[in-house]
Design an enzyme around this catalytic site. Structure first.
Site, PDB file in Angstrom:
ATOM      1  N   LYS A  94     -31.161 -40.486 -38.599  1.00 59.77           N
ATOM      2  CA  LYS A  94     -30.322 -41.398 -36.711  1.00 59.77           C
ATOM      3  C   LYS A  94     -31.397 -40.415 -36.184  1.00 59.77           C
ATOM      4  O   LYS A  94     -31.395 -38.961 -35.995  1.00 59.77           O
ATOM      5  CB  LYS A  94     -29.308 -41.556 -37.433  1.00 59.77           C
ATOM      6  CG  LYS A  94     -28.313 -42.139 -37.681  1.00 59.77           C
ATOM      7  CD  LYS A  94     -28.820 -43.635 -37.540  1.00 59.77           C
ATOM      8  CE  LYS A  94     -28.486 -44.833 -37.754  1.00 59.77           C
ATOM      9  NZ  LYS A  94     -28.680 -45.271 -39.818  1.00 59.77           N
TER      10      LYS A  94
HETATM   11  C1  LIG Z   1     -27.394 -46.477 -40.402  1.00 64.42           C
HETATM   12  C2  LIG Z   1     -26.878 -47.801 -39.737  1.00 64.42           C
HETATM   13  C3  LIG Z   1     -24.980 -48.101 -40.382  1.00 64.42           C
HETATM   14  C4  LIG Z   1     -23.819 -47.206 -41.152  1.00 64.42           C
HETATM   15  O1  LIG Z   1     -24.481 -45.760 -41.148  1.00 64.42           O
HETATM   16  P1  LIG Z   1     -24.356 -44.377 -41.719  1.00 64.42           P
HETATM   17  O2  LIG Z   1     -23.811 -43.298 -40.941  1.00 64.42           O
HETATM   18  O3  LIG Z   1     -24.936 -44.489 -42.415  1.00 64.42           O
HETATM   19  O4  LIG Z   1     -22.823 -45.329 -42.882  1.00 64.42           O
HETATM   20  C5  LIG Z   1     -24.514 -48.624 -39.514  1.00 64.42           C
HETATM   21  N1  LIG Z   1     -25.577 -49.684 -39.035  1.00 64.42           N
HETATM   22  C6  LIG Z   1     -27.013 -49.083 -38.676  1.00 64.42           C
HETATM   23  C7  LIG Z   1     -28.196 -50.939 -37.464  1.00 64.42           C
HETATM   24  C8  LIG Z   1     -27.197 -48.400 -38.524  1.00 64.42           C
HETATM   25  O5  LIG Z   1     -28.482 -48.468 -39.046  1.00 64.42           O
END
Ligand SMILES: *Cc1c(COP(=O)(O)O)cnc(C)c1O
Length: 398
Positions: free
Chosen positions: A186
């Site tokens: 992210k």
């Molecule tokens: C990455 C993501 C999540 C979940 O995040 P994690 O930290 O990997 O559990 C939820 N929603 C969206 C749209 C994402 O891209």
């Protein structure tokens, strides 16, 4: 999009603070931790950055999305309206609560289609959950007015849009609760981690207790604390929070770099008349983590995608053929392949997926390529990449 590209001295220093005293847990051990409270500090930074009263750090973005619904009271048999184009975590988070994900079409914003949302509302609907995919947002103003009219919670999955804004507000802060992921890919990362933000003090208190087995966090003897309601463990560790604490201080720089790289590639692609770009709702500003555009049809998009791959243009996703982000490949959800029994209400609530088609979404996702914007590219690398992309697209189209 990924903060991991710029892991360096700042991150190392924060992590070293934690390693020096060995207190890896965010609560307690006051005497040993020599004043280091990385999770608490990061929560304060999140509150400042996102201009909200409360932030709660969590173990993942999935935990954050699920908890943002839980604190708003979403549970067994409730319906949550969400887009059919997102990451699988969005529906996982709903199903964790025994609630029913109601997937609806997206439009050329690559986020919730407002008419589809209106049509999906039933007496069981409890919340609308837009997902701000690939750095840009849903039409939050329209969704808010639907929520107000039907008395629904507006829960933003802002995991992919950290640092974008809408009507001057940071994404995630517009609805009742917003959720973020700080997983490894992210915009900023904790390694693993997530957070929810809200201005609702009751929701904030719920999140604080619920994420730590229901602990009320009163006094300084954990064992003597009481548990006003049931909870789970969705705590983040101090090590992960330390990484995030360094990263959030660089978030504005990350976004500026992304904007610069995004703009170079966008301007280059703009000379191709067959290309159109994703629509950004009025009053919104992306976080520039992806450049998303449309080609004339599905076959040309597949061709460009494969030419990109074989010519070294990496990080461009054709989500139509992707296993993780679009309804087309989610047979495990359609067939409810669960390790354990799922409630009758949810089984019945998911029946619609066996027959429902998503033509409008197919139309947009089928023609969309979303290209990751990296932080580590040099100016020359971006220019070369842009040139190469234009060449490849032109050769496929003409
Ligand atoms: C990455 C993501 C999540 C979940 O995040 P994690 O930290 O990997 O559990 C939820 N929603 C969206 C749209 C994402 O891209």
């Amino acid at each position: 999009m990924p903060g991991f590209e710029l892991f360096g001295e700042l991150e190392r220093k924060e992590v070293t603070d934690v390693l020096d005293n060995g207190v890896l847990m965010r609560y307690g051990f006051d005497g040993m931790r020599k004043g280091h409270w990385k999770a608490k500090e990061l929560e304060i930074e999140l509150q400042k950055y996102f201009q909200v009263d409360h932030a709660q750090l969590l173990s993942s973005g999935t935990a954050a999305v699920s908890m943002s619904l839980a604190v708003a009271g979403v549970g067994a048999g409730d319906e949550v309206i969400m887009p059919c184009f997102t990451f699988v975590a969005s529906f996982e988070a709903i199903m964790m609560l025994g609630a029913i994900p109601v997937l609806v079409d997206i439009d050329d914003t690559l986020t919730l289609d407002i008419e589809a949302v209106k049509k999906a509302i039933t007496p069981k609907t409890k919340a609308i959950m837009p997902v701000h995919m690939c750095g840009s947002m849903a039409n939050l103003e329209a969704l808010k007015s639907i929520c107000d009219k039907h008395n629904l919670a507006l829960i933003e999955d802002a995991c992919q849009a950290i640092g974008g804004t809408y009507h001057g507000k940071p994404l995630g802060s517009y609805g009742d609760v917003g959720s973020f992921s700080f997983d490894y890919v992210k915009t900023i990362t904790c390694g693993e981690g997530g957070a929810i933000i809200t201005n609702n003090p009751k929701y904030a208190q719920f999140a604080d207790h619920y994420s730590d087995h229901g602990h009320d966090h009163i006094g300084n003897d954990r064992g003597a604390e009481t548990h006003p309601f049931l909870g789970y463990n969705f705590r983040i560790s101090e090590l992960n929070a330390a990484v995030g604490l360094a990263q959030i201080k660089r978030l504005n720089d990350f976004i500026a770099i992304q904007k610069n790289n995004y703009t170079i590639i966008r301007e280059a692609l703009s000379v191709i008349p067959e290309i159109t770009f994703r629509t950004v709702p009025k009053g919104g500003e992306e976080n520039y983590s992806f450049l998303s555009f449309y080609l004339p049809d599905l076959e040309l998009t597949r061709k460009v995608s494969s030419e990109f791959k074989s010519n070294g243009v990496d990080g461009c996703f054709h989500y139509f053929d992707n296993n993780w982000h679009y309804i087309r490949k989610w047979d495990h959800l359609k067939e409810v392949k669960s390790l354990y029994p799922i409630s009758k209400e949810v089984m019945e609530g998911l029946e619609y997926l066996k027959t429902k088609s998503f033509e409008k979404s197919d139309h947009f996702v089928g023609r969309n390529l979303s290209c990751l914007i990296k932080l580590s590219w040099t100016e020359k690398e971006v220019q070369d990449r842009a040139k190469k992309m234009v060449q490849i697209i032109k050769s496929v189209l003409h």
